[in-house]
Design an enzyme around this catalytic site. Structure first.
Site, PDB file in Angstrom:
ATOM      1  N   GLY A  75      40.741  34.101  46.054  1.00  0.00           N
ATOM      2  CA  GLY A  75      40.758  32.773  45.460  1.00  0.00           C
ATOM      3  C   GLY A  75      41.174  32.767  44.007  1.00  0.00           C
ATOM      4  O   GLY A  75      41.812  31.824  43.538  1.00  0.00           O
ATOM      5  N   THR A  76      40.819  33.814  43.282  1.00  0.00           N
ATOM      6  CA  THR A  76      41.208  33.889  41.873  1.00  0.00           C
ATOM      7  C   THR A  76      42.724  33.878  41.740  1.00  0.00           C
ATOM      8  O   THR A  76      43.280  33.174  40.886  1.00  0.00           O
ATOM      9  CB  THR A  76      40.626  35.157  41.227  1.00  0.00           C
ATOM     10  OG1 THR A  76      39.198  35.061  41.230  1.00  0.00           O
ATOM     11  CG2 THR A  76      41.111  35.325  39.796  1.00  0.00           C
ATOM     12  N   ASN A 154      30.190  25.898  43.974  1.00  0.00           N
ATOM     13  CA  ASN A 154      29.649  27.112  44.572  1.00  0.00           C
ATOM     14  C   ASN A 154      28.143  27.246  44.397  1.00  0.00           C
ATOM     15  O   ASN A 154      27.477  27.893  45.199  1.00  0.00           O
ATOM     16  CB  ASN A 154      30.351  28.350  43.994  1.00  0.00           C
ATOM     17  CG  ASN A 154      30.378  28.346  42.477  1.00  0.00           C
ATOM     18  OD1 ASN A 154      30.896  27.413  41.865  1.00  0.00           O
ATOM     19  ND2 ASN A 154      29.842  29.379  41.861  1.00  0.00           N
ATOM     20  N   GLN A 182      34.792  27.069  48.829  1.00  0.00           N
ATOM     21  CA  GLN A 182      33.473  26.911  49.445  1.00  0.00           C
ATOM     22  C   GLN A 182      33.461  25.945  50.621  1.00  0.00           C
ATOM     23  O   GLN A 182      32.517  25.961  51.415  1.00  0.00           O
ATOM     24  CB  GLN A 182      32.458  26.451  48.393  1.00  0.00           C
ATOM     25  CG  GLN A 182      32.113  27.489  47.352  1.00  0.00           C
ATOM     26  CD  GLN A 182      31.340  28.664  47.911  1.00  0.00           C
ATOM     27  OE1 GLN A 182      30.832  28.626  49.026  1.00  0.00           O
ATOM     28  NE2 GLN A 182      31.259  29.745  47.137  1.00  0.00           N
ATOM     29  N   HIS A 204      36.691  35.312  52.833  1.00  0.00           N
ATOM     30  CA  HIS A 204      35.362  35.899  53.026  1.00  0.00           C
ATOM     31  C   HIS A 204      34.223  34.902  52.925  1.00  0.00           C
ATOM     32  O   HIS A 204      33.068  35.250  53.163  1.00  0.00           O
ATOM     33  CB  HIS A 204      35.144  37.063  52.053  1.00  0.00           C
ATOM     34  CG  HIS A 204      34.876  36.669  50.637  1.00  0.00           C
ATOM     35  ND1 HIS A 204      33.605  36.560  50.135  1.00  0.00           N
ATOM     36  CD2 HIS A 204      35.710  36.375  49.611  1.00  0.00           C
ATOM     37  CE1 HIS A 204      33.666  36.209  48.855  1.00  0.00           C
ATOM     38  NE2 HIS A 204      34.929  36.100  48.511  1.00  0.00           N
ATOM     39  N   CYS A 326      22.362  36.741  34.207  1.00  0.00           N
ATOM     40  CA  CYS A 326      21.687  37.635  33.274  1.00  0.00           C
ATOM     41  C   CYS A 326      22.710  38.397  32.446  1.00  0.00           C
ATOM     42  O   CYS A 326      23.653  38.959  32.991  1.00  0.00           O
ATOM     43  CB  CYS A 326      20.804  38.630  34.026  1.00  0.00           C
ATOM     44  SG  CYS A 326      19.416  37.854  34.877  1.00  0.00           S
TER      45      CYS A 326
END
Length: 387
Positions: A75-76, A154, A182, A204, A326
């Site tokens: 997708g990128t 997403n 998505q 995927h 994170c």
């Protein structure tokens, strides 16, 4: 499907298990049918026929023509080709419209255009995570080359009003791209119903392997290649085709064409049951995003008084994702959730639960119990630490 000694998988928006039909279809192209699709001999012809068949299968799912489908690695790449490719084809326009909740595969190409002197309008979203149509229309100008907006978010699963915005944009001569990574395979997606000129497909996310995707390009859309090389994919995407994975993508699309409506209804029922079970046991549990206009498989909720990452760590029976990232050991609130006006401290409690074809009723019951129990333990511990 519950697998003994394995956590319940509720992270289908990250990636979905390969469909058995996909694996079976790919194996011959990993073994005996190894030819290069560009070769003229029989080995090459067999590979070319497989690629052409997959192209037709992808097109059928989207309601497109086969020649409007171009295979890419992910997708990128599809988003980069759409955004940077249109910009390169229309260098005199110099303006792009997008939103603040896009995937980095869209935001980063847009930031790169800004560095090159392009103007980018970053549309906000409302409290339910949707772009306001009137604001999108107001952003369109004579120098606007492209509108690029994701079809479904997403994290929250919220569906954007692509058809309404595309209608207004195309009436003004502006080209429209949607990142449908998505949504394709999770609900019916038609390029004509959406009215878009370019659409990104990611294998995927709905049962095909990682490392393959497609870009739909409506006939007549101005587009220049981003990668330079030989003339593969009619000159838009050079590089020898990943035949086995392309075959897998085609079969996943064929399966989705037959089953997507029924699967969506089943998964929606399970998702809603999960929400009701959690809400009954977690006071002040809040939904992130629109209650109706969202993917049938996605439930993004805010647990009060705890962080999402701590909650999932305390519920090892469930494999899911948080709405936060994170960095260097510091947890930060998701920009997608805060863009909807949620305070960062509350946004930290967000958890994304995304169901799929393999999810069962038993999975929902066990997951709800595990998450609710983990929340209660953490809440009691937090209260004790403050006394």
């Amino acid at each position: 499907m519950t697998v003994p000694n394995e956590p319940i998988y509720l992270d289908h928006n990250a990636t979905a298990p390969l469909l058995p039909e996909v694996v079976d279809a790919m194996v011959p192209y990993l073994r005996e049918h190894f030819g290069n699709p560009s070769s003229a001999h029989v080995y090459g012809r067999r590979a070319r026929e497989a690629v052409d068949r997959a192209r037709a299968q992808v097109a059928a799912l989207l309601g497109a023509a086969a020649e409007e489908i171009f295979f890419v690695a992910h997708g990128t790449e599809a988003n980069n080709l759409a955004i940077r490719g249109v910009a390169a084809a229309l260098p005199d326009k110099r303006h792009v419209v997008t939103s603040v909740i896009e995937h980095p595969a869209t935001t980063e190409p847009c930031h790169e255009l800004e560095k090159q002197g392009w103007r980018v309008t970053w549309l906000p979203v409302d409290a339910e995570g949707r772009v306001r149509v009137h604001e999108a229309v107001a952003a369109l100008h004579g120098d606007t080359a492209l509108v690029t907006l994701m079809h479904a978010n997403n994290e929250t699963g919220v569906l954007q009003p692509i058809a309404e915005i595309a209608r207004e944009a195309r009436a003004r001569g502006v080209w429209v791209h949607t990142d449908a990574a998505q949504s394709v395979g999770k609900l019916p997606v038609s390029v004509d119903a959406l009215g878009v000129d370019l659409l990104t497909v990611v294998g995927h996310k709905f049962g095909a392997p990682k490392g393959v995707g497609a870009l739909y390009v409506r006939r007549g859309t101005p587009l220049r290649p981003v990668l330079l090389g030989a003339g593969h994919e009619r000159g838009l995407r050079p590089g020898t085709e990943n035949v086995a994975s392309i075959v897998g993508l085609g079969v996943a699309c064929e399966v989705a064409l037959r089953t997507v409506a029924e699967d969506a209804a089943r998964v929606r029922g399970l998702r809603d049951e999960l929400w009701e079970r959690l809400r009954a046991r977690v006071p002040a549990l809040a939904l992130n995003g629109h209650p109706e206009e969202r993917l049938p498989n996605t439930l993004n909720v805010r647990f009060p008084g705890v962080s999402g990452s701590a909650l999932l760590a305390a519920a090892p029976e469930v494999a899911a994702s948080t709405g936060s990232a994170c960095h260097a050991g510091e947890e930060s609130a998701s920009s997608i959730i805060t863009a909807m006006g949620v305070e960062p401290s509350a946004a930290l409690g967000s958890v994304r639960l995304s169901l799929g074809r393999t999810t069962t009723h038993e999975d929902v019951v066990v997951a709800a119990d595990a998450l609710a129990a983990a929340w209660k333990r953490l809440s009691v511990g937090a209260q004790a630490s403050h006394t």
